[in-house]
Every structure is written in structure tokens, then in C-alpha cells.
Write an enzyme that holds these catalytic residues in place. Structure first.
Site, PDB file in Angstrom:
ATOM      1  N   ASN A  32     -10.891  20.831  21.524  1.00  0.00           N
ATOM      2  CA  ASN A  32     -10.626  19.913  20.834  1.00  0.00           C
ATOM      3  C   ASN A  32     -11.831  18.884  21.273  1.00  0.00           C
ATOM      4  O   ASN A  32     -11.961  17.543  20.528  1.00  0.00           O
ATOM      5  CB  ASN A  32      -9.771  19.518  19.718  1.00  0.00           C
ATOM      6  CG  ASN A  32      -9.035  19.019  20.747  1.00  0.00           C
ATOM      7  OD1 ASN A  32      -9.228  18.864  22.288  1.00  0.00           O
ATOM      8  ND2 ASN A  32      -7.675  18.548  20.213  1.00  0.00           N
ATOM      9  N   THR A  35     -10.881  16.136  26.156  1.00  0.00           N
ATOM     10  CA  THR A  35     -11.587  15.497  27.227  1.00  0.00           C
ATOM     11  C   THR A  35     -13.113  16.634  27.925  1.00  0.00           C
ATOM     12  O   THR A  35     -13.394  16.037  28.919  1.00  0.00           O
ATOM     13  CB  THR A  35     -10.974  16.069  29.143  1.00  0.00           C
ATOM     14  OG1 THR A  35     -10.357  17.438  28.325  1.00  0.00           O
ATOM     15  CG2 THR A  35      -9.721  15.092  27.877  1.00  0.00           C
ATOM     16  N   GLY A  36     -12.953  17.757  26.544  1.00  0.00           N
ATOM     17  CA  GLY A  36     -14.383  17.789  27.323  1.00  0.00           C
ATOM     18  C   GLY A  36     -15.365  17.747  26.525  1.00  0.00           C
ATOM     19  O   GLY A  36     -15.499  16.395  26.278  1.00  0.00           O
ATOM     20  N   VAL A  57      -5.074  22.750  19.406  1.00  0.00           N
ATOM     21  CA  VAL A  57      -4.527  24.492  19.488  1.00  0.00           C
ATOM     22  C   VAL A  57      -3.055  23.891  19.647  1.00  0.00           C
ATOM     23  O   VAL A  57      -2.319  24.991  19.556  1.00  0.00           O
ATOM     24  CB  VAL A  57      -5.305  25.355  21.033  1.00  0.00           C
ATOM     25  CG1 VAL A  57      -6.486  26.264  20.525  1.00  0.00           C
ATOM     26  CG2 VAL A  57      -4.991  24.684  21.823  1.00  0.00           C
ATOM     27  N   GLY A 102       0.192  33.469  20.656  1.00  0.00           N
ATOM     28  CA  GLY A 102       0.905  34.685  19.509  1.00  0.00           C
ATOM     29  C   GLY A 102      -0.247  35.574  18.994  1.00  0.00           C
ATOM     30  O   GLY A 102      -0.277  36.500  18.324  1.00  0.00           O
ATOM     31  N   TYR A 145       2.224  17.040  33.158  1.00  0.00           N
ATOM     32  CA  TYR A 145       1.336  18.029  33.501  1.00  0.00           C
ATOM     33  C   TYR A 145       2.054  19.199  33.954  1.00  0.00           C
ATOM     34  O   TYR A 145       2.235  19.796  33.286  1.00  0.00           O
ATOM     35  CB  TYR A 145       0.284  17.803  34.584  1.00  0.00           C
ATOM     36  CG  TYR A 145      -0.823  18.418  34.194  1.00  0.00           C
ATOM     37  CD1 TYR A 145      -1.440  18.539  33.582  1.00  0.00           C
ATOM     38  CD2 TYR A 145      -1.213  18.720  35.338  1.00  0.00           C
ATOM     39  CE1 TYR A 145      -2.915  19.642  33.948  1.00  0.00           C
ATOM     40  CE2 TYR A 145      -1.289  19.914  36.264  1.00  0.00           C
ATOM     41  CZ  TYR A 145      -2.651  20.243  35.665  1.00  0.00           C
ATOM     42  OH  TYR A 145      -3.446  20.889  36.238  1.00  0.00           O
TER      43      TYR A 145
HETATM   44  P1  NAD Z   1     -11.707  20.002  31.268  1.00  0.00           P
HETATM   45  O1  NAD Z   1     -10.623  18.521  30.906  1.00  0.00           O
HETATM   46  O2  NAD Z   1     -12.804  20.083  31.951  1.00  0.00           O
HETATM   47  O3  NAD Z   1     -11.355  21.126  30.609  1.00  0.00           O
HETATM   48  C1  NAD Z   1      -9.774  20.795  29.552  1.00  0.00           C
HETATM   49  C2  NAD Z   1     -10.383  21.317  28.109  1.00  0.00           C
HETATM   50  O4  NAD Z   1      -9.674  22.081  27.332  1.00  0.00           O
HETATM   51  C3  NAD Z   1     -11.193  19.833  27.557  1.00  0.00           C
HETATM   52  O5  NAD Z   1     -13.039  21.108  26.849  1.00  0.00           O
HETATM   53  C4  NAD Z   1     -10.796  19.488  26.361  1.00  0.00           C
HETATM   54  O6  NAD Z   1     -10.987  19.263  25.079  1.00  0.00           O
HETATM   55  C5  NAD Z   1      -9.782  21.018  26.227  1.00  0.00           C
HETATM   56  N1  NAD Z   1      -8.413  20.427  25.179  1.00  0.00           N
HETATM   57  C6  NAD Z   1      -7.383  19.944  25.993  1.00  0.00           C
HETATM   58  N2  NAD Z   1      -6.365  20.062  25.046  1.00  0.00           N
HETATM   59  C7  NAD Z   1      -6.613  20.542  23.995  1.00  0.00           C
HETATM   60  C8  NAD Z   1      -5.937  21.108  22.585  1.00  0.00           C
HETATM   61  N3  NAD Z   1      -4.706  20.794  22.434  1.00  0.00           N
HETATM   62  N4  NAD Z   1      -6.725  22.122  22.148  1.00  0.00           N
HETATM   63  C9  NAD Z   1      -7.780  22.652  21.740  1.00  0.00           C
HETATM   64  N5  NAD Z   1      -8.549  22.324  22.697  1.00  0.00           N
HETATM   65  C10 NAD Z   1      -8.305  20.454  23.877  1.00  0.00           C
HETATM   66  O7  NAD Z   1     -10.482  20.515  32.499  1.00  0.00           O
HETATM   67  P2  NAD Z   1     -10.926  21.893  33.756  1.00  0.00           P
HETATM   68  O8  NAD Z   1     -10.444  21.006  34.419  1.00  0.00           O
HETATM   69  O9  NAD Z   1     -11.949  22.450  33.141  1.00  0.00           O
HETATM   70  O10 NAD Z   1      -9.219  22.313  33.716  1.00  0.00           O
HETATM   71  C11 NAD Z   1      -9.051  23.399  32.476  1.00  0.00           C
HETATM   72  C12 NAD Z   1      -8.046  23.963  32.417  1.00  0.00           C
HETATM   73  O11 NAD Z   1      -8.152  24.481  34.236  1.00  0.00           O
HETATM   74  C13 NAD Z   1      -6.194  23.240  32.628  1.00  0.00           C
HETATM   75  O12 NAD Z   1      -5.321  24.102  31.992  1.00  0.00           O
HETATM   76  C14 NAD Z   1      -6.828  23.005  33.789  1.00  0.00           C
HETATM   77  O13 NAD Z   1      -4.665  22.405  33.413  1.00  0.00           O
HETATM   78  C15 NAD Z   1      -6.496  23.542  34.625  1.00  0.00           C
HETATM   79  N6  NAD Z   1      -6.847  23.668  35.979  1.00  0.00           N
HETATM   80  C16 NAD Z   1      -7.409  22.971  36.437  1.00  0.00           C
HETATM   81  C17 NAD Z   1      -8.062  22.860  37.725  1.00  0.00           C
HETATM   82  C18 NAD Z   1      -9.479  22.501  38.743  1.00  0.00           C
HETATM   83  O14 NAD Z   1      -9.067  21.664  39.578  1.00  0.00           O
HETATM   84  N7  NAD Z   1     -10.376  21.716  37.530  1.00  0.00           N
HETATM   85  C19 NAD Z   1      -6.735  22.868  38.159  1.00  0.00           C
HETATM   86  C20 NAD Z   1      -5.423  23.611  38.087  1.00  0.00           C
HETATM   87  C21 NAD Z   1      -5.473  23.863  36.931  1.00  0.00           C
END
Ligand code: NAD
Ligand code: UDP
Length: 309
Positions: A32, A35-36, A57, A102, A145
């Protein structure tokens, strides 16, 4: 495989889309854009192995196609982002995980949860092994978080034990690389963009806290190995080479040749003092270890940031 990737337009999710398409899989990316970034998936829009669904989601997920695997990556991940969107972060870690599980259950698909080293909180052991239960402040600002991800892990294990879903949990440690947002607030994008612009480099606290940074291509390789494995227990994926945040700031000044000065700012509440993955499990059970050293990874990321700024 037909693979659903929630959060597929984010930093890690978009790299996973590319990697899995390259391996011959079909991707259904659900995001959505909270943060993307649309630009992260622009190059895939016309690809026959890629489909995009704009959806939150945390609400019920309706996928018409057959699905073989669900990778749940949707969640704000930068501390700045999850402090800006605390309720959305709690919802996507809880309701979003429930809905993603699910989908996996109803489609008889595998499920992989993107968990985090933050489940260890401000750890009292170093390095962190997967059997460490963590040291988390549930009512501090980072609790939105950390606790959402801890809940997500518990929910994932419940679907494994009670619904027989083939689940996997990756605990991701600090990862960096191309496609991170310039303003996403994490240390590597902040320091790189400040160095490029000649602005002060903002080190929080005295910069004595440690982190261990993994380049994105190594992480994605580890995740794929886990997805294709028979494992169900959590697996740490990260680069065990630990350094202080001050050392990172100095390294970035050197690599960029910047004239920026380092300034110390207030340390955020509950900022973990140490973080280093023990990757014995990933090494022994997945044959995985990181390949890209930090100097190389930072240079690759620098090129991206120069073009993005
Ligand atoms: P990011 O913010 O770039 O990507 C997260 C994506 O999820 C974004 O595109 C955002 O729009 C989407 N999103 C968030 N909530 C949503 C929702 N309700 N419905 C649909 N889309 C949604 O962050 P990232 O660094 O790519 O992290 C991705 C995943 O990896 C996350 O779950 C994060 O917790 C996990 N993670 C990342 C790191 C890291 O160092 N990058 C470390 C630990 C965990
Ligand atoms: N940090 C910093 N300056 C910044 C951004 C982050 O000193 O401009 C510190 C932050 O306090 C933490 C470390 O760098 O100790 C890593 O922060 P990041 O936001 O990348 O991820 P975290 O490990 O906290 O999830």
C-alpha cells in the site's frame, strides 16, 4: 512457484521480487506504499512474471490465483517510520500477519515471516543466538515494532503447530543497499546522504552503540535458502562483522571523500547498545554466509544514493 510478497514495493521486498523472478517464479506483490516506493517496482510492471495488488494487508487479503508461498515483508522497518506510524506498525505485525498466514493456510502454501533482530530488544548477550529470548521494553516507543514482530512470530508458530502450515521465520539484522529511501532515517541512508550533500553527519549518543550491517544481495540469498529449506525454527540472517556507529560514520566519510563533520545528537529511547548476529545456524543448516564486505557494499549503495539525491 506463485509467490505472494507483502511489502514487495519496499527496499527488501523489491529486491526479493527481482531475485525470485530471476529464479523463474511468478510474483504477486501486495503493497500500500505506506513506506514503499513505486519506483522500486517500476521496471517490473510490464514483466509477465509480475503482478501488483495495491492493498493494505492489515485488512483481509483476497488472492484469486493459486499460491505456493507467502513472504510477509509488509511493515514499516526504519525506527523513524515506525515511530511515525505506530498503530499501522502494530496492525501490520498482528492483523497483517494473521491475514498473510490465512492466505498460506487456505492455499496450502509455505509461509515465511520477515522478523527482526529487534525481537532481542536491547540484548544482554552478544552475539545473539536464536535461543535468546530477548530484553524488550513493551511500553517504550520501540515496543510498537518489537512487540508486533514478537506477536507475529508467536502467531506463525501457532499456524505451524495447530494448522500444519509450513512456516519459516527469518530474523533479519540491519541490512542496507540500493533502493533504501534517502530520507528513511536509518543510519546508512542518513550518513550517506549527509556525506554526499556535505551536511553534518548525525551520530546519536556518543556513537558507542554497535551494529552489524549486511548487504542486501547477501540477505536475499539467505532468505531464498531458508524458503527452500525444511526448517521451521527462527534463523538469524545478518553480517556478524560488528562496529560502532561512530566507526560507521567515519568509514562513510572516508568512502565518500566528504568534508562533512560528525555531530552528536540525543540517543533515541531504548536504542539497543549492541547488536551482532550469531549465524552458526544459517551456516550449518543453510550453508549460508555473507559474501559482500562493507566497503564494497557501501560503495555500491553510494552510487545509488548519488543518482537518487
Ligand atoms: P520498507 O519500509 O522499505 O518496506 C516495507 C514495505 O511494506 C513498504 O513497501 C510498505 O509500503 C509496505 N507496507 C507496510 N505496511 C503495509 C500494509 N499494511 N499493507 C501493505 N503494505 C505495507 O522496509 P524494509 O527495510 O524493506 O523492511 C521489509 C521487512 O523486513 C519489514 O517487515 C521489516 O520489519 C523487516 N526487516 C528489515 C530490516 C532491514 O534492515 N531492512 C531488518 C529487520 C527486519
Ligand atoms: N543512528 C545514528 N544517526 C542517524 C541514524 C541512526 O547515530 O542519523 C544510530 C541509531 O541510534 C542506532 C544505529 O545508528 O544506534 C542504527 O540505527 P538504524 O536506524 O539504522 O537501525 P536500528 O538498528 O536502530 O534499527
Amino acid at each position: 512457484m506463485n509467490v505472494v510478497i507483502t511489502g514487495g514495493a519496499g527496499f527488501l521486498g523489491s529486491h526479493l521480487c527481482d531475485y525470485l523472478i530471476e529464479k523463474g517464479h511468478f510474483i504477486i506483490c501486495v503493497d500500500n506504499f505506506i513506506t514503499g516506493n513505486e519506483k522500486n517496482i517500476e521496471h517490473l510492471r510490464e514483466n509477465k512474471s509480475f503482478k501488483f495488488i495495491n492493498h493494505n494487508v492489515s485488512q483481509y487479503i483476497d488472492i484469486g490465483d493459486d499460491v505456493d508461498a507467502v513472504l510477509h515483508f509488509a511493515s514499516p522497518a526504519s525506527p523513524v517510520d515506525y515511530l511515525t506510524f505506530p498503530i499501522q506498525t502494530l496492525k501490520v505485525g498482528s492483523l497483517g500477519t494473521l491475514h498473510s498466514l490465512g492466505v498460506a493456510k487456505s492455499k496450502k502454501a509455505k509461509f515465511l515471516l520477515a522478523s527482526t533482530s529487534e525481537v532481542y530488544g536491547d540484548p544482554q548477550v552478544r552475539p545473539q543466538t536464536e535461543d535468546y529470548w530477548g530484553h524488550v521494553n513493551p511500553v517504550g516507543p520501540r515496543g510498537v515494532y518489537d512487540e508486533a514482530k514478537r506477536f507475529a512470530e508467536a502467531m506463525t508458530m501457532a499456524y505451524l503447530r495447530y494448522h500444519d502450515v509450513d512456516t519459516k521465520i527469518v530474523r533479519i539484522f540491519n541490512t542496507y543497499g540500493t533502493r533504501m529511501r534517502v530520507n528513511d532515517g536509518r543510519a546508512v541512508p542518513n550518513f550517506l546522504s549527509q556525506a554526499i550533500k556535505g551536511e553534518d553527519i548525525t551520530v546519536y549518543g556518543e556513537g558507542e552503540q554497535t551494529r552489524s550491517f549486511c548487504y542486501v544481495s547477501d540477505l536475499v540469498d539467505g532468505i531464498y535458502r531458508l524458503l527452500m529449506s525444511e526448517l521451521h525454527d527462527p534463523v538469524n540472517i545478518g553480517n556478524p562483522e560488528e562496529l560502532t556507529v561512530m566507526e560507521l560514520a567515519k568509514e562513510i566519510i572516508e568512502i565518500t571523500g566528504s568534508k562533512s563533520k560528525i555531530v552528536c545528537k540525543e540517543l533515541p529511547t531504548d536504542d539497543p547498545k549492541v547488536r551482532q548476529p550469531d549465524i552458526t545456524r544459517a551456516k550449518n543448516l543453510l550453508g549460508w554466509s555473507p559474501k559482500v564486505d562493507r566497503a564494497d557494499g557501501l560503495r555500491r549503495t553510494l552510487e545509488y544514493f548519488k543518482s537518487a539525491i
